[in-house]
Design a protein around this motif. Structure first.
Motif, PDB file in Angstrom:
ATOM      1  N   LEU A 112      39.668  26.803  30.057  1.00 39.89           N
ATOM      2  CA  LEU A 112      40.019  27.884  29.143  1.00 39.89           C
ATOM      3  C   LEU A 112      41.540  28.019  29.036  1.00 39.89           C
ATOM      4  CD1 LEU A 112      38.822  30.037  27.329  1.00 39.89           C
ATOM      5  CD2 LEU A 112      38.670  31.559  29.312  1.00 39.89           C
ATOM      6  N   ALA A 113      42.232  27.869  30.160  1.00 41.01           N
ATOM      7  CA  ALA A 113      43.697  27.932  30.145  1.00 41.01           C
ATOM      8  C   ALA A 113      44.278  26.802  29.300  1.00 41.01           C
ATOM      9  CB  ALA A 113      44.237  27.870  31.564  1.00 41.01           C
ATOM     10  N   GLU A 114      43.667  25.647  29.350  1.00 43.13           N
ATOM     11  CA  GLU A 114      44.137  24.515  28.554  1.00 43.13           C
ATOM     12  C   GLU A 114      44.017  24.774  27.061  1.00 43.13           C
ATOM     13  OE1 GLU A 114      43.135  20.893  31.720  1.00 43.13           O
ATOM     14  OE2 GLU A 114      41.700  21.411  30.150  1.00 43.13           O
ATOM     15  N   SER A 115      43.215  25.767  26.700  1.00 42.96           N
ATOM     16  CA  SER A 115      43.082  26.167  25.300  1.00 42.96           C
ATOM     17  C   SER A 115      44.025  27.298  24.921  1.00 42.96           C
ATOM     18  CB  SER A 115      41.628  26.580  25.012  1.00 42.96           C
ATOM     19  OG  SER A 115      40.757  25.474  25.100  1.00 42.96           O
ATOM     20  N   GLY A 116      44.863  27.744  25.868  1.00 41.96           N
ATOM     21  CA  GLY A 116      45.893  28.707  25.519  1.00 41.96           C
ATOM     22  C   GLY A 116      45.718  30.113  26.049  1.00 41.96           C
ATOM     23  N   TYR A 117      45.078  30.270  27.211  1.00 40.37           N
ATOM     24  CA  TYR A 117      44.844  31.605  27.769  1.00 40.37           C
ATOM     25  C   TYR A 117      45.307  31.662  29.222  1.00 40.37           C
ATOM     26  CZ  TYR A 117      42.099  31.912  23.560  1.00 40.37           C
ATOM     27  OH  TYR A 117      41.725  31.890  22.241  1.00 40.37           O
ATOM     28  N   ALA A 118      45.728  32.854  29.637  1.00 38.63           N
ATOM     29  CA  ALA A 118      46.103  33.103  31.030  1.00 38.63           C
ATOM     30  C   ALA A 118      44.884  33.689  31.721  1.00 38.63           C
ATOM     31  CB  ALA A 118      47.286  34.059  31.102  1.00 38.63           C
ATOM     32  N   VAL A 119      44.250  32.912  32.587  1.00 39.75           N
ATOM     33  CA  VAL A 119      42.899  33.214  33.071  1.00 39.75           C
ATOM     34  C   VAL A 119      42.902  33.550  34.562  1.00 39.75           C
ATOM     35  CG1 VAL A 119      40.523  32.387  33.217  1.00 39.75           C
ATOM     36  CG2 VAL A 119      42.018  31.578  31.362  1.00 39.75           C
ATOM     37  N   LEU A 120      42.276  34.674  34.890  1.00 39.48           N
ATOM     38  CA  LEU A 120      42.080  35.070  36.276  1.00 39.48           C
ATOM     39  C   LEU A 120      40.604  34.935  36.601  1.00 39.48           C
ATOM     40  CD1 LEU A 120      43.682  36.314  38.711  1.00 39.48           C
ATOM     41  CD2 LEU A 120      42.759  38.528  37.976  1.00 39.48           C
ATOM     42  N   VAL A 121      40.256  33.983  37.483  1.00 39.58           N
ATOM     43  CA  VAL A 121      38.875  33.784  37.924  1.00 39.58           C
ATOM     44  C   VAL A 121      38.744  34.494  39.264  1.00 39.58           C
ATOM     45  CG1 VAL A 121      37.039  32.109  38.328  1.00 39.58           C
ATOM     46  CG2 VAL A 121      38.946  31.524  36.811  1.00 39.58           C
ATOM     47  N   VAL A 122      37.935  35.509  39.319  1.00 36.89           N
ATOM     48  CA  VAL A 122      37.988  36.440  40.444  1.00 36.89           C
ATOM     49  C   VAL A 122      36.885  36.206  41.469  1.00 36.89           C
ATOM     50  CG1 VAL A 122      39.001  38.147  38.908  1.00 36.89           C
ATOM     51  CG2 VAL A 122      36.539  38.201  39.314  1.00 36.89           C
ATOM     52  N   ASN A 123      37.140  36.676  42.675  1.00 37.99           N
ATOM     53  CA  ASN A 123      36.116  36.736  43.721  1.00 37.99           C
ATOM     54  C   ASN A 123      35.579  38.164  43.749  1.00 37.99           C
ATOM     55  OD1 ASN A 123      34.537  36.788  46.026  1.00 37.99           O
ATOM     56  ND2 ASN A 123      36.283  36.816  47.439  1.00 37.99           N
ATOM     57  N   PRO A 124      34.415  38.415  43.177  1.00 37.69           N
ATOM     58  CA  PRO A 124      33.907  39.787  43.132  1.00 37.69           C
ATOM     59  C   PRO A 124      33.509  40.328  44.494  1.00 37.69           C
ATOM     60  CG  PRO A 124      32.241  38.265  42.332  1.00 37.69           C
ATOM     61  CD  PRO A 124      33.493  37.456  42.537  1.00 37.69           C
ATOM     62  N   TYR A 125      33.378  39.435  45.486  1.00 41.09           N
ATOM     63  CA  TYR A 125      32.908  39.837  46.808  1.00 41.09           C
ATOM     64  C   TYR A 125      34.038  40.032  47.817  1.00 41.09           C
ATOM     65  CZ  TYR A 125      28.533  38.026  44.823  1.00 41.09           C
ATOM     66  OH  TYR A 125      27.432  37.775  44.014  1.00 41.09           O
ATOM     67  N   TYR A 126      35.261  40.194  47.339  1.00 40.79           N
ATOM     68  CA  TYR A 126      36.418  40.220  48.230  1.00 40.79           C
ATOM     69  C   TYR A 126      36.331  41.314  49.287  1.00 40.79           C
ATOM     70  CZ  TYR A 126      38.104  44.300  45.639  1.00 40.79           C
ATOM     71  OH  TYR A 126      38.215  45.554  45.085  1.00 40.79           O
ATOM     72  N   ARG A 127      35.608  42.399  49.028  1.00 40.88           N
ATOM     73  CA  ARG A 127      35.537  43.500  49.996  1.00 40.88           C
ATOM     74  C   ARG A 127      34.890  43.054  51.297  1.00 40.88           C
ATOM     75  NH1 ARG A 127      34.584  45.320  45.026  1.00 40.88           N
ATOM     76  NH2 ARG A 127      35.661  47.192  44.274  1.00 40.88           N
ATOM     77  N   THR A 128      33.936  42.169  51.193  1.00 41.63           N
ATOM     78  CA  THR A 128      33.154  41.768  52.364  1.00 41.63           C
ATOM     79  C   THR A 128      33.242  40.279  52.670  1.00 41.63           C
ATOM     80  OG1 THR A 128      31.236  41.613  50.876  1.00 41.63           O
ATOM     81  CG2 THR A 128      31.483  43.638  52.152  1.00 41.63           C
ATOM     82  N   MET A 129      33.851  39.496  51.754  1.00 38.12           N
ATOM     83  CA  MET A 129      33.897  38.057  51.965  1.00 38.12           C
ATOM     84  C   MET A 129      35.081  37.456  51.217  1.00 38.12           C
ATOM     85  SD  MET A 129      31.004  35.184  51.071  1.00 38.12           S
ATOM     86  CE  MET A 129      31.397  35.279  49.319  1.00 38.12           C
ATOM     87  N   LYS A 130      36.057  36.956  51.953  1.00 36.21           N
ATOM     88  CA  LYS A 130      37.206  36.300  51.333  1.00 36.21           C
ATOM     89  C   LYS A 130      36.921  34.826  51.049  1.00 36.21           C
ATOM     90  CE  LYS A 130      39.961  39.881  51.467  1.00 36.21           C
ATOM     91  NZ  LYS A 130      40.378  40.583  50.224  1.00 36.21           N
ATOM     92  N   GLY A 131      35.963  34.265  51.757  1.00 35.46           N
ATOM     93  CA  GLY A 131      35.628  32.867  51.553  1.00 35.46           C
ATOM     94  C   GLY A 131      34.643  32.682  50.410  1.00 35.46           C
ATOM     95  N   GLN A 132      33.914  31.571  50.455  1.00 28.94           N
ATOM     96  CA  GLN A 132      32.999  31.204  49.383  1.00 28.94           C
ATOM     97  C   GLN A 132      31.589  31.019  49.911  1.00 28.94           C
ATOM     98  OE1 GLN A 132      36.311  28.466  47.004  1.00 28.94           O
ATOM     99  NE2 GLN A 132      34.382  27.573  47.649  1.00 28.94           N
ATOM    100  N   LEU A 133      30.621  31.380  49.092  1.00 32.19           N
ATOM    101  CA  LEU A 133      29.232  31.060  49.394  1.00 32.19           C
ATOM    102  C   LEU A 133      28.966  29.573  49.200  1.00 32.19           C
ATOM    103  CD1 LEU A 133      27.479  34.055  47.595  1.00 32.19           C
ATOM    104  CD2 LEU A 133      27.387  33.581  50.043  1.00 32.19           C
ATOM    105  N   VAL A 134      29.574  29.018  48.180  1.00 33.14           N
ATOM    106  CA  VAL A 134      29.405  27.597  47.870  1.00 33.14           C
ATOM    107  C   VAL A 134      30.616  26.836  48.391  1.00 33.14           C
ATOM    108  CG1 VAL A 134      29.112  25.896  46.019  1.00 33.14           C
ATOM    109  CG2 VAL A 134      28.091  28.169  45.796  1.00 33.14           C
ATOM    110  N   PRO A 135      30.440  25.925  49.344  1.00 36.35           N
ATOM    111  CA  PRO A 135      31.578  25.192  49.899  1.00 36.35           C
ATOM    112  C   PRO A 135      32.261  24.334  48.837  1.00 36.35           C
ATOM    113  CG  PRO A 135      29.612  24.941  51.275  1.00 36.35           C
ATOM    114  CD  PRO A 135      29.160  25.566  49.991  1.00 36.35           C
ATOM    115  N   ASP A 136      33.545  24.088  49.046  1.00 37.62           N
ATOM    116  CA  ASP A 136      34.292  23.265  48.094  1.00 37.62           C
ATOM    117  C   ASP A 136      33.726  21.858  47.977  1.00 37.62           C
ATOM    118  OD1 ASP A 136      36.101  25.032  47.035  1.00 37.62           O
ATOM    119  OD2 ASP A 136      37.684  24.583  48.488  1.00 37.62           O
TER     120      ASP A 136
END
Length: 295
Positions: A95-119
């Motif tokens: 989406l950024a490559e199409s001309g937008y400043a994009v913030l992809v957020v972690n909605p679970y930051y209150r209880t989890m800073k990591g990821q459910l799905v490993p990289d």
């Protein structure tokens, strides 16, 4: 609508698809995801970083990506129930490559800073989904319409402070699965700032609750795209009717469509239900929406 019924349907569909687990293993995660997402025509060079966003409830970690030069409309991208992960970073980058400043957020930051799905996960296949599903449901339960709004305000405030963002132009927001409703809620809460919203296989858009997303449409001034999975529509065929009625009654422009042959979760490239052809068509419709309302 992300539940065991949609999961079983997605698993059956996955084993009929052309891109197999062996293909993912051979290509590697990055190449596999890239192979399922067409290259952006005239793609802009972008800058990407991991950022921390202050919110009323703490600090949210997020992925921020934007064109390397100039100022551009802000966009908040909410991931589906499985949270922030490589597939959504890839979508944000595209989406950024199409001309937008994009913030992809972690909605679970209150209880989890990591990821459910490993990289290093190749996709959210049957085994991985079974392993992370209880945690995903638990994390989803920590969120509410109220946290969506307070977080959304904080995300927009963060974006509006970035040199890469053109604050003279409206902002956009989009969500998938459970966060499809978040696009409605943020657009209704910040009608003077949000110019476009999109929901992809969004769940719970029409309910009997007073704060049902479809009841918020009178507060919305943003153009909207509501892309509905065919099997979600089969389970709740009246939802699209009520959505259409809500938008028509207020005069808010909206594209509401059931995408033929799709299952819940068909957009993210790491989903078992991923439908490349229809996901690409939905992406094109998103770009049209943003070009019409944000540029």
């Amino acid at each position: 609508m992300c539940d065991e019924l949609t999961s079983r349907a997605a698993e059956a569909y996955f084993f009929r698809r052309g891109l197999s687990r062996r293909d993912f293993g051979r290509l590697g995660l990055g190449a596999a995801l890239a192979s399922m997402m067409p290259v952006t025509a005239n793609a802009l060079a972008v800058k990407e970083s991991t950022v921390t966003v202050p919110t009323p409830d703490g600090e949210a970690n997020a992925y921020f990506v934007h064109p390397s030069k100039g100022q551009h409309p802000a966009v908040v991208l909410w991931p589906d129930i499985f949270g922030l992960r490589p597939a959504f970073r890839q979508m944000g980058k595209r989406l950024a490559e199409s001309g937008y400043a994009v913030l992809v957020v972690n909605p679970y930051y209150r209880t989890m800073k990591g990821q459910l799905v490993p990289d290093d996960a190749q996709l959210i296949g049957p085994e991985l989904r079974k392993a992370i599903w209880p945690k995903a449901r638990e994390q989803a339960g920590t969120l509410s319409p109220e946290t969506c709004v307070t977080d959304g305000r904080a995300f927009i405030k963060f974006l509006d402070q970035q040199p890469a963002v053109d604050t003279s132009k409206p902002a956009g927001t989009l969500g998938y699965c459970m966060t499809g409703s978040y696009a409605f809620r943020l657009a209704a809460d910040m009608p003077e700032r949000i110019g476009a919203g999109a929901s992809f296989h969004g769940g719970g858009l029409v309910t009997d609750k007073p704060d049902s997303p479809h009841r918020l449409v009178p507060k919305i001034q943003a153009g909207f795209l509501v892309a509905i999975a065919e099997n979600d529509d089969e389970r709740d065929p009246e939802a699209k009717v009520e959505l259409r009625k809500a938008f028509d009654q207020t005069g808010v422009p909206a594209e509401i469509e059931v995408y033929e042959g799709t299952l819940h979760g068909w957009c993210p490239p790491d989903s078992m239900a991923h439908n490349p052809k229809q996901a690409e068509r939905a992406w094109r419709e998103l770009l049209v929406l943003f070009e019409r309302n944000l540029i």
